[in-house]
Design a protein around this motif. Structure first.
Motif, PDB file in Angstrom:
ATOM      1  N   GLY A 250      43.443  38.076  36.226  1.00 42.43           N
ATOM      2  CA  GLY A 250      43.547  37.233  35.041  1.00 42.43           C
ATOM      3  C   GLY A 250      42.294  37.298  34.195  1.00 42.43           C
ATOM      4  N   THR A 251      42.202  36.363  33.262  1.00 39.35           N
ATOM      5  CA  THR A 251      41.076  36.298  32.327  1.00 39.35           C
ATOM      6  C   THR A 251      40.034  35.326  32.849  1.00 39.35           C
ATOM      7  N   HIS A 252      38.774  35.734  32.795  1.00 41.30           N
ATOM      8  CA  HIS A 252      37.663  34.917  33.279  1.00 41.30           C
ATOM      9  C   HIS A 252      36.529  34.928  32.262  1.00 41.30           C
TER      10      HIS A 252
ATOM     11  N   VAL B  68      36.441  38.410  30.187  1.00 42.80           N
ATOM     12  CA  VAL B  68      36.960  39.664  30.735  1.00 42.80           C
ATOM     13  C   VAL B  68      38.318  39.439  31.378  1.00 42.80           C
ATOM     14  N   PHE B  69      39.127  40.486  31.370  1.00 41.14           N
ATOM     15  CA  PHE B  69      40.426  40.465  32.036  1.00 41.14           C
ATOM     16  C   PHE B  69      40.368  41.468  33.176  1.00 41.14           C
ATOM     17  N   VAL B  70      40.747  41.022  34.373  1.00 40.96           N
ATOM     18  CA  VAL B  70      40.793  41.908  35.537  1.00 40.96           C
ATOM     19  C   VAL B  70      42.191  41.876  36.129  1.00 40.96           C
ATOM     20  N   SER B  71      42.623  43.041  36.612  1.00 40.51           N
ATOM     21  CA  SER B  71      43.940  43.116  37.249  1.00 40.51           C
ATOM     22  C   SER B  71      43.975  44.323  38.175  1.00 40.51           C
ATOM     23  N   GLY B  72      45.028  44.407  38.964  1.00 40.12           N
ATOM     24  CA  GLY B  72      45.179  45.527  39.874  1.00 40.12           C
ATOM     25  C   GLY B  72      44.159  45.489  40.992  1.00 40.12           C
TER      26      GLY B  72
END
Length: 98
Positions: A62-64, A80-84
C-alpha cells in the motif's frame, strides 16, 4: 524380555507417527530500502519511528508516508507505494535530511 520387545514395538509405532513433511512460512511482503541518507538518520513510516536507517524494512502493501530525519534536524518526506514481493528503493537527495 517380553517387556523390552513391548517397549521397542511402542517406540517403532511412535516413530512412524512423526510427521515427514516440513512446512515453512514465507513472508512475501514488499520491502523498502532508503539509500543516500546521512549516517545517523532516523526513519519514520506513517509516523512510527523505525529507528536508524540501515537496512531494508518489510512493509504491508500500500501507500506509506516515509520521513527521514537527519541528525541535525533536517527532514525529507515522500509518499511511496509498495506492492508485490520486491524491493523498493527510496533515494534521499543529496543534502536533504541532514
Amino acid at each position: 524380555m517380553r517387556r523390552l520387545l513391548s517397549v521397542l514395538a511402542m517406540a517403532a509405532m511412535v516413530a512412524a507417527c512423526a510427521p515427514a513433511e516440513r512446512t515453512e512460512t514465507v513472508d512475501d511482503r514488499p520491502s523498502l530500502e532508503v539509500v543516500g541518507a546521512v549516517s545517523g538518520a532516523r526513519l519514520f513510516i506513517d509516523g512510527l519511528d523505525m529507528g536508524v536507517v540501515d537496512q531494508p524494512l518489510l512493509l504491508e502493501p500500500g501507500t506509506h508516508v516515509v520521513k527521514v530525519v537527519g541528525p541535525k534536524g533536517g527532514i525529507y518526506t515522500e509518499k511511496v507505494f509498495v506492492s508485490g514481493r520486491g524491493l523498493r528503493k527510496l533515494a534521499v537527495p543529496a543534502g536533504a535530511a541532514q
